[in-house]
Design a protein around this motif. Structure first.
Motif, mmCIF file in Angstrom:
data_model
loop_
_atom_site.group_PDB
_atom_site.id
_atom_site.type_symbol
_atom_site.label_atom_id
_atom_site.label_comp_id
_atom_site.label_asym_id
_atom_site.label_seq_id
_atom_site.Cartn_x
_atom_site.Cartn_y
_atom_site.Cartn_z
ATOM 1 N N PHE B 5 49.052 70.819 2.536
ATOM 2 C CA PHE B 5 48.958 69.838 3.618
ATOM 3 C C PHE B 5 49.232 70.511 4.977
ATOM 4 C CE2 PHE B 5 50.888 66.614 6.369
ATOM 5 C CZ PHE B 5 49.822 65.721 6.443
ATOM 6 N N PHE B 6 50.279 71.362 5.010
ATOM 7 C CA PHE B 6 50.603 72.057 6.274
ATOM 8 C C PHE B 6 49.493 73.041 6.674
ATOM 9 C CE2 PHE B 6 55.091 70.766 5.507
ATOM 10 C CZ PHE B 6 55.251 70.086 6.704
ATOM 11 N N PHE B 7 48.945 73.706 5.624
ATOM 12 C CA PHE B 7 47.856 74.651 5.889
ATOM 13 C C PHE B 7 46.656 73.923 6.502
ATOM 14 C CE2 PHE B 7 43.944 76.743 4.327
ATOM 15 C CZ PHE B 7 44.074 77.943 5.008
ATOM 16 N N LEU B 8 46.340 72.772 5.926
ATOM 17 C CA LEU B 8 45.224 71.960 6.413
ATOM 18 C C LEU B 8 45.470 71.529 7.860
ATOM 19 C CD1 LEU B 8 42.619 70.810 5.058
ATOM 20 C CD2 LEU B 8 43.849 68.648 4.891
ATOM 21 N N LEU B 9 46.700 71.126 8.117
ATOM 22 C CA LEU B 9 47.072 70.671 9.459
ATOM 23 C C LEU B 9 46.957 71.809 10.474
ATOM 24 C CD1 LEU B 9 48.027 67.786 10.159
ATOM 25 C CD2 LEU B 9 50.324 68.732 10.430
ATOM 26 N N ASP B 10 47.440 72.986 10.036
ATOM 27 C CA ASP B 10 47.332 74.182 10.903
ATOM 28 C C ASP B 10 45.884 74.500 11.226
ATOM 29 O OD1 ASP B 10 49.891 74.691 11.388
ATOM 30 O OD2 ASP B 10 50.121 76.386 9.986
ATOM 31 N N LEU B 12 43.365 72.483 11.210
ATOM 32 C CA LEU B 12 42.814 71.481 12.131
ATOM 33 C C LEU B 12 43.290 71.741 13.567
ATOM 34 C CD1 LEU B 12 43.064 68.244 9.978
ATOM 35 C CD2 LEU B 12 40.976 69.331 10.820
ATOM 36 N N LYS B 13 44.554 72.198 13.697
ATOM 37 C CA LYS B 13 45.088 72.517 15.020
ATOM 38 C C LYS B 13 44.314 73.679 15.647
ATOM 39 C CE LYS B 13 49.963 71.226 15.148
ATOM 40 N NZ LYS B 13 51.308 71.764 14.916
ATOM 41 N N VAL B 14 44.079 74.725 14.817
ATOM 42 C CA VAL B 14 43.322 75.894 15.305
ATOM 43 C C VAL B 14 41.930 75.457 15.731
ATOM 44 C CG1 VAL B 14 42.268 78.090 14.600
ATOM 45 C CG2 VAL B 14 44.622 77.571 13.946
ATOM 46 N N PHE B 15 41.322 74.628 14.884
ATOM 47 C CA PHE B 15 39.982 74.138 15.193
ATOM 48 C C PHE B 15 39.982 73.367 16.519
ATOM 49 C CE2 PHE B 15 37.217 70.382 15.095
ATOM 50 C CZ PHE B 15 36.000 71.021 15.201
ATOM 51 N N PHE B 21 37.009 70.063 23.999
ATOM 52 C CA PHE B 21 37.915 68.990 24.448
ATOM 53 C C PHE B 21 39.304 69.532 24.781
ATOM 54 C CE2 PHE B 21 34.765 66.898 21.714
ATOM 55 C CZ PHE B 21 34.226 66.033 22.658
ATOM 56 N N ALA B 22 39.751 70.528 24.010
ATOM 57 C CA ALA B 22 41.090 71.071 24.247
ATOM 58 C C ALA B 22 41.123 71.970 25.479
ATOM 59 C CB ALA B 22 41.538 71.858 23.024
ATOM 60 N N ASN B 23 39.963 72.505 25.876
ATOM 61 C CA ASN B 23 39.931 73.474 26.968
ATOM 62 C C ASN B 23 39.342 72.926 28.264
ATOM 63 O OD1 ASN B 23 40.797 76.117 25.638
ATOM 64 N ND2 ASN B 23 39.233 75.369 24.233
ATOM 65 N N VAL B 24 38.943 71.674 28.234
ATOM 66 C CA VAL B 24 38.247 71.129 29.406
ATOM 67 C C VAL B 24 39.184 70.973 30.611
ATOM 68 C CG1 VAL B 24 38.545 68.676 28.844
ATOM 69 C CG2 VAL B 24 36.513 69.430 30.095
ATOM 70 N N PHE B 66 35.490 76.606 26.420
ATOM 71 C CA PHE B 66 35.892 77.161 25.120
ATOM 72 C C PHE B 66 37.104 78.057 25.329
ATOM 73 C CE2 PHE B 66 32.600 79.818 26.945
ATOM 74 C CZ PHE B 66 33.127 81.089 26.850
ATOM 75 N N ASP B 67 37.708 78.417 24.222
ATOM 76 C CA ASP B 67 38.928 79.223 24.286
ATOM 77 C C ASP B 67 38.552 80.690 24.540
ATOM 78 O OD1 ASP B 67 41.409 80.212 24.107
ATOM 79 O OD2 ASP B 67 41.657 79.917 21.936
ATOM 80 N N LEU B 68 38.769 81.128 25.780
ATOM 81 C CA LEU B 68 38.386 82.497 26.142
ATOM 82 C C LEU B 68 39.177 83.541 25.354
ATOM 83 C CD1 LEU B 68 37.831 82.542 29.999
ATOM 84 C CD2 LEU B 68 36.290 83.451 28.270
ATOM 85 N N SER B 69 40.449 83.174 25.061
ATOM 86 C CA SER B 69 41.302 84.158 24.389
ATOM 87 C C SER B 69 40.855 84.407 22.941
ATOM 88 C CB SER B 69 42.750 83.682 24.407
ATOM 89 O OG SER B 69 42.833 82.450 23.734
#
Lengths: 304, 386
Positions: B5-10, B12-15, B21-24, B66-69
């Motif tokens: 469950f934690f792996f899945l959550l991680d 999804l967070k990375v995604f 949307f996260a970088n706008v 997008f995430d430049l890093s």
């Protein structure tokens, strides 16, 4: 015709300004900087000091000097053959390579088979792959001081516009880097200092733009007049029939009108290509094969 | 199960961190709105759709955050990315000469050859470039930047891109967008200047019909044109060389296939790439600056100065011409090299005052002269400042 001759004079005057002099051009590869006595200067990969020769690619393309020759003897142009196949012998445009004059060619491509002699003048030359064509040569005078280099103040600029050799003792020693470096773009700085309002740029540029287009105007005005006269003459020649009667004043026949409209149509649609319209007859040989037989490609209808 | 469950959550967070949307940022939204506006104007009002649609869509592509890093090598400014490779044509300046090849192959210079004095109108309009150069210097721009801004007044997108890529690459996006936008806005910018500077009597001037130009003259034109202009300004060689070469392909009569390729598929391909890449290069982070806003203002000004200079020059020129040889000052605006938009403007405004006075063919003369003159101007500034 008077006008034509005045234009001809104008063009002659213009071309008299062109620089067709025998200006000596700088070699494509220049022996750019030489240091004869190295006491406290640049150190080679082996941690040793020796005299060095810097070669500068004076062109805008990469030059491979693999297979070329370096020498300090006029009678032996092939004294040190620069090894072929070393990627480092490819000099990028306006870049340098440095050769160590330590008489240790076994230490690598850039260690040559002779030394520079501090007690006499040193002749150094670069020859092409055949060893017959000298690309550049330089003579470093006798009486060199330690850690002082000779070369050209501006990289690759061997001759002044009047052909004077610009070889000189350099203010600073710059192995494998430019002899002259810029902190700023000099041209831009000049404009920044002397043309704060942009007036000089505007006046010069507008004069050149007008000059260029006036030249075009004169050329096409002249060519237009010549073309009109030629057309007129051609027209006159065509209009005089064998009996000497002009036909141009008569009514234009339907065929002529058709031809004119056809020509206009072709001109407007740019159908003025010269196509190859040769017709040929040649038999086509096709070897029979059941694979290309139509019979086998047809579907037979089911029999009742 | 908990670990999974934690792996899945991680994951999804990375995604989520990778998503736009996260970088706008606000800048991206503004630029996307710009892009949509360009597309809207191109489709709804048909303002230079061949340019504004690729540019507008390019703005959308360039401003998807997008995430430049993450170092995905997808951004236009990331070395080796596909967009970066396509952008080389803009950055190194090899798209503009190809466009000029196509322009040469599609341009009929006979209007200019038949009435060569109209060439000078094209030269006069270059005041727009240098007027904007002077004003830009006063506003604190460096000479190289001022030259890049000034060239917008040439109304020639490829030339503006070519010069800016050499002199002030950091302004490339703003200059290119500005140049193409104002080319699209010719119907808005030029007519008021043309009306303001001419009298009703002048607008009604009827010009003598142009003479027929022979095939030989058309063939001589690109050869003589190249030699005369490029010998004077060799720094303009990439543009002038390609322009006149394209024209020789057209006029020689024996290279029809090459001419058709140059003015057809080739120019289309390069226009697509050039327009799209110019749009993509306008990433909010590099584009949304105070300098860009000033460049837009100065670009409009340079267009207006160029138009006014052309019209006023014709009026001045008329003082020296015989009565039956006068030029209608409404074709003065066409000296800017927006082909054929500005010549079309002369025709439209001319018809408003005399419905039987067709100025289009006369206006094509200064119009194509403007192409040559702006390439010469760009070459000059490159020679002076590069």
């Amino acid at each position: 015709m008077n006008k034509l001759s005045s234009y001809a004079i104008l063009f002659l005057a213009l071309f008299s300004f062109t620089n067709c002099s025998n200006r000596i051009s700088n070699p494509p590869l220049v022996i750019n900087e030489v240091l004869v006595i190295n006491e406290e200067n640049f150190v080679d990969d082996y941690g040793r000091r020796s005299g060095w020769i810097e070669i500068f690619n004076n062109t805008a393309k990469t030059q491979d000097i693999g297979g070329y020759y370096l020498t300090n003897d006029k009678s032996d142009p092939k004294k040190y053959p620069i090894p072929k196949g070393d990627v480092l012998t490819k000099i990028a445009p306006h870049h340098h390579v440095l050769f160590w004059a330590n008489n240790k060619p076994y230490q690598g491509t850039f260690h040559i088979s002779f030394e520079l002699d501090p007690d006499r003048e040193n002749y150094i030359a670069l020859f092409n792959e055949s060893g017959e064509k000298m690309i550049d040569e330089v003579t470093i005078p006798n009486g060199q001081l330690a850690d002082q280099s000779w070369g050209y103040k501006m990289d690759g600029e061997k001759y002044a516009q009047d052909g004077t050799l610009l070889l000189t003792l350099l203010d600073k020693v710059t192995p494998s880097t430019n002899n002259f470096t810029l902190d700023k773009n000099e041209k831009v700085e000049k404009f920044r200092q002397n043309d704060k309002f942009g007036a000089s740029m505007t006046i010069t540029s507008m004069l050149v733009v007008f000059g260029a287009l006036i030249l075009l105007y004169l050329v096409f005005r002249t060519s237009g007049k010549v073309s009109s006269k030629l057309k007129q003459k051609k027209g006159e020649r065509l209009s005089i029939s064998k009996e000497g009667v002009t036909t141009s004043s008569g009514p234009i026949s339907g065929e002529v009108l058709t031809a004119i409209f056809m020509a206009l149509h072709e001109d407007q649609n740019e159908i003025h290509d010269f196509e190859n319209t040769t017709l040929t007859f040649s038999s086509v040989n096709k070897n029979y094969s059941p694979w290309n037989s139509k019979i086998y490609g047809l579907r037979e209808l089911p029999r009742r | 199960m908990n670990d999974f469950f934690f792996f899945l959550l991680d994951n999804l967070k990375v995604f989520w961190n990778y998503t736009g949307f996260a970088n706008v940022e606000m800048g991206h939204i503004i630029m996307i709105l710009f892009g949509i506006t360009f597309i809207f104007f191109a489709i709804r009002y048909e303002f230079e759709p061949l340019l504004l649609i690729p540019i507008g869509f390019g703005i959308l592509i360039g401003n998807v955050p997008f995430d430049l890093s993450a170092n995905l090598e997808i951004g236009i400014y990331e070395e080796g990315s596909v967009l970066n490779i396509l952008y080389q044509g803009v950055q190194k300046g090899w798209y503009p000469p190809l466009i000029f090849l196509g322009i040469g192959a599609m341009t009929d210079f006979s209007a200019l050859i038949s009435n060569p004095k109209l060439i000078l109108v094209g030269a006069a309009c270059q005041f727009g470039i240098f007027g904007a150069y002077i004003i830009s210097l006063q506003l604190g721009f460096a000479p190289t930047e001022a030259a890049s801004i000034g060239i917008i007044g040439g109304a020639d997108g490829p030339t503006a891109i070519f010069l800016t890529s050499k002199l002030a690459p950091h302004l490339l996006g703003a200059v290119a967008i500005s140049a193409y936008s104002y080319m699209a806005l010719i119907p808005v910018l030029q007519p008021p200047c043309m009306r303001l500077l001419t009298t009703k009597k002048e607008r009604l001037i009827r010009m003598k019909p142009a003479r027929m130009v022979s095939q030989s003259e058309k063939i001589i034109f690109p050869i003589a044109g190249l030699l005369l202009t490029a010998f004077l300004v060799p720094s303009g060689l990439p543009l002038l060389g390609m322009l006149f070469f394209g024209n020789l392909l057209k006029e020689s009569g024996v290279t029809r296939r090459l001419a058709e390729t140059a003015r057809g598929p080739m120019i289309d391909v390069v226009t697509i790439l050039l327009g799209l890449m110019v749009g993509v290069s306008t990433q909010a982070t590099t584009f949304l600056t105070a300098a860009s806003v000033r460049i837009f203002g100065l670009g409009a000004l340079s267009f207006i100065i160029a138009t006014c200079a052309g019209v006023l020059f014709v009026k001045f020129f008329n003082l020296f011409l015989k009565k039956d040889n006068k030029i209608n000052p409404l074709i003065g605006n066409a000296g800017v090299s927006a082909v054929p938009g500005s010549a079309r403007m002369s025709q439209i405004v001319g018809l408003e005052y005399d419905s039987s006075n067709h100025l289009l063919m006369h206006a094509m003369g200064p119009n194509v002269a403007g192409v040559i003159a702006s390439a010469v101007s760009a070459g000059l500034m490159l020679g002076f400042l590069y």
